[in-house]
Design a protein around this motif. Sequence first.
Motif, PDB file in Angstrom:
ATOM      1  N   GLU A  33      45.154  38.052  38.767  1.00  0.00           N
ATOM      2  CA  GLU A  33      44.473  38.342  37.504  1.00  0.00           C
ATOM      3  C   GLU A  33      44.122  37.048  36.796  1.00  0.00           C
ATOM      4  O   GLU A  33      44.982  36.177  36.601  1.00  0.00           O
ATOM      5  CB  GLU A  33      45.369  39.206  36.613  1.00  0.00           C
ATOM      6  N   ARG A  34      42.885  36.912  36.393  1.00  0.00           N
ATOM      7  CA  ARG A  34      42.436  35.685  35.738  1.00  0.00           C
ATOM      8  C   ARG A  34      43.118  35.452  34.397  1.00  0.00           C
ATOM      9  O   ARG A  34      43.446  34.324  34.032  1.00  0.00           O
ATOM     10  CB  ARG A  34      40.920  35.764  35.538  1.00  0.00           C
ATOM     11  N   TRP A  35      43.318  36.529  33.654  1.00  0.00           N
ATOM     12  CA  TRP A  35      43.814  36.389  32.292  1.00  0.00           C
ATOM     13  C   TRP A  35      45.331  36.458  32.224  1.00  0.00           C
ATOM     14  O   TRP A  35      46.006  36.579  33.243  1.00  0.00           O
ATOM     15  CB  TRP A  35      43.149  37.426  31.391  1.00  0.00           C
ATOM     16  N   GLU A 106      42.456  32.837  38.834  1.00  0.00           N
ATOM     17  CA  GLU A 106      41.062  33.268  38.930  1.00  0.00           C
ATOM     18  C   GLU A 106      40.567  33.146  40.370  1.00  0.00           C
ATOM     19  O   GLU A 106      40.581  32.054  40.948  1.00  0.00           O
ATOM     20  CB  GLU A 106      40.182  32.421  38.017  1.00  0.00           C
ATOM     21  N   VAL A 108      37.915  32.634  42.967  1.00  0.00           N
ATOM     22  CA  VAL A 108      36.581  32.012  42.955  1.00  0.00           C
ATOM     23  C   VAL A 108      35.860  32.153  44.287  1.00  0.00           C
ATOM     24  O   VAL A 108      34.692  31.790  44.401  1.00  0.00           O
ATOM     25  CB  VAL A 108      36.675  30.522  42.563  1.00  0.00           C
ATOM     26  N   ARG A 133      41.586  29.462  41.309  1.00  0.00           N
ATOM     27  CA  ARG A 133      41.631  28.396  40.317  1.00  0.00           C
ATOM     28  C   ARG A 133      42.742  28.740  39.326  1.00  0.00           C
ATOM     29  O   ARG A 133      42.718  29.808  38.706  1.00  0.00           O
ATOM     30  CB  ARG A 133      40.292  28.269  39.597  1.00  0.00           C
ATOM     31  N   THR A 134      43.721  27.865  39.206  1.00  0.00           N
ATOM     32  CA  THR A 134      44.865  28.108  38.333  1.00  0.00           C
ATOM     33  C   THR A 134      45.072  26.903  37.426  1.00  0.00           C
ATOM     34  O   THR A 134      44.406  25.879  37.565  1.00  0.00           O
ATOM     35  CB  THR A 134      46.151  28.354  39.143  1.00  0.00           C
ATOM     36  N   SER A 150      37.950  44.137  40.471  1.00  0.00           N
ATOM     37  CA  SER A 150      37.725  43.261  39.314  1.00  0.00           C
ATOM     38  C   SER A 150      36.782  43.841  38.288  1.00  0.00           C
ATOM     39  O   SER A 150      36.591  43.266  37.221  1.00  0.00           O
ATOM     40  CB  SER A 150      37.199  41.902  39.783  1.00  0.00           C
ATOM     41  N   PRO A 441      36.887  38.605  29.279  1.00  0.00           N
ATOM     42  CA  PRO A 441      36.959  38.493  30.721  1.00  0.00           C
ATOM     43  C   PRO A 441      35.593  38.578  31.355  1.00  0.00           C
ATOM     44  O   PRO A 441      34.657  39.126  30.781  1.00  0.00           O
ATOM     45  CB  PRO A 441      37.817  39.704  31.112  1.00  0.00           C
ATOM     46  N   ASN A 445      37.353  38.656  37.641  1.00  0.00           N
ATOM     47  CA  ASN A 445      38.749  39.065  37.589  1.00  0.00           C
ATOM     48  C   ASN A 445      38.955  40.000  36.423  1.00  0.00           C
ATOM     49  O   ASN A 445      39.019  39.574  35.328  1.00  0.00           O
ATOM     50  CB  ASN A 445      39.689  37.869  37.433  1.00  0.00           C
TER      51      ASN A 445
END
Length: 445
Positions: A33-35, A106, A108, A133-134, A150, A441, A445
Amino acid sequence: MSEYPVVVVGAGPVGLAAAAQLLERGLQPLVLERWAHAGAAVAQWHHVRLFSSWSELVDPAGGRLLEQTGWVRPDEAGYPTGREWAQSYLQPLAEVLGSRVRFGAEVVGVARRGRDRVVDSGREQEPFSVHLRTAEGEMRVLARAVIDASGTWGGPNPLGGEGLPAIGERAAADRIAYRVPDLADAEVRARYAGRHIVVAGSGHSALTALVALSGLAAEDPATRISWVLRRGGIGNSFGGGDADQLPARGALGQRARQAVESGLISVVTGFRTEAVERDGDGRLVLVSATGDKLDEVDEVVALTGFRPELDWLSEIRLELDATLQAPVRLAPLVDPNVHSCGTVYPHGVKELSHPETGFFLAGMKSYGRAPTFLAMTGYEQVRSIAAALAGDHEAAERVELILADTGVCGGAGLFDEPAPAGGGGCCAPAEPEVLTLSAPPRAGN
């Protein structure tokens, strides 16, 4: 490849349901999860009440997992707001899943390990390579399968009638919103009160905005509302009414109809926005493809649908319908020219499969540009996918969902779109409290 997890992209309702279904099947999920918390997209429309009841909003496997912890199931007859759905179900479910959900990750890109899109040799013997991407930097995770849940929340359609932003639309971004406004927020309310507001769109999001804004117009006669439709007439935009087996959804259409008939809303039909200009006072002027103009506009609420973000899947062999951008076997079942959301035949792994074995689009993203997705449809999708990944093909092919007949559905939705508070009432914001995020968002994601 059994040593690798099944990666699920997105910790929204369908992504978390996928994780619960996989876990119940003895498979190891990893939700990315991106958030920073579960239900991040849902939190963006926290003020909107769904037209599905709690009985239709809890995934069966997710509910069973939660009940083991002493979780108390909400009243099944109630209609939660987005905020309540997130706080009472989505976030507790993510907590139970624990380390199987990774926040701030996230996605990518996705590919086969050591293979680009073109290479055939040894392709299916390689695991998926999921690039992230973290906060710690870029990394990758290997997966036996990938379920992309997503969503499409980050990809709203533009105001322009060609599928591209109208000329001048980007320059007028300070006056155009692409979400249902939260009128319980004092700043938001002040933005719209006493103004000429154009609402563009014909689906449940648009109806929700119209009902909420009509309440503002009833309080303040200086508030003008114009409802802009691309089609030549209102047609079936108000939905099935009393014929809708989801009563709250039918009530939403009835409330919108009453607002129009009361004169609180002016209807402009056959108007496809080609350009957005500014007049001498800085107000907006919408120009149609035929040269008609809608002037003295202060604010625009463009609710014309959503679309999937596919760029980060460029190395995956997807088989998508050329029109809807949905899986080719699913597209005929969700074509908005033919189906309402209640006449869609329940579907699963067969309709969601792609040439890339082990990769699936699920949830709202699986519908591509088709509108009005029901959460319980997504739950059935991931139940079938999890069964197939576990080798239970009989269960994967078995239909375990009966959808309510809707009468009519159309336009762009969130998951289910807003419903009356307490039944038969409004879709207005229920509480002033806000569940905030640092940024909205996107569909990735």
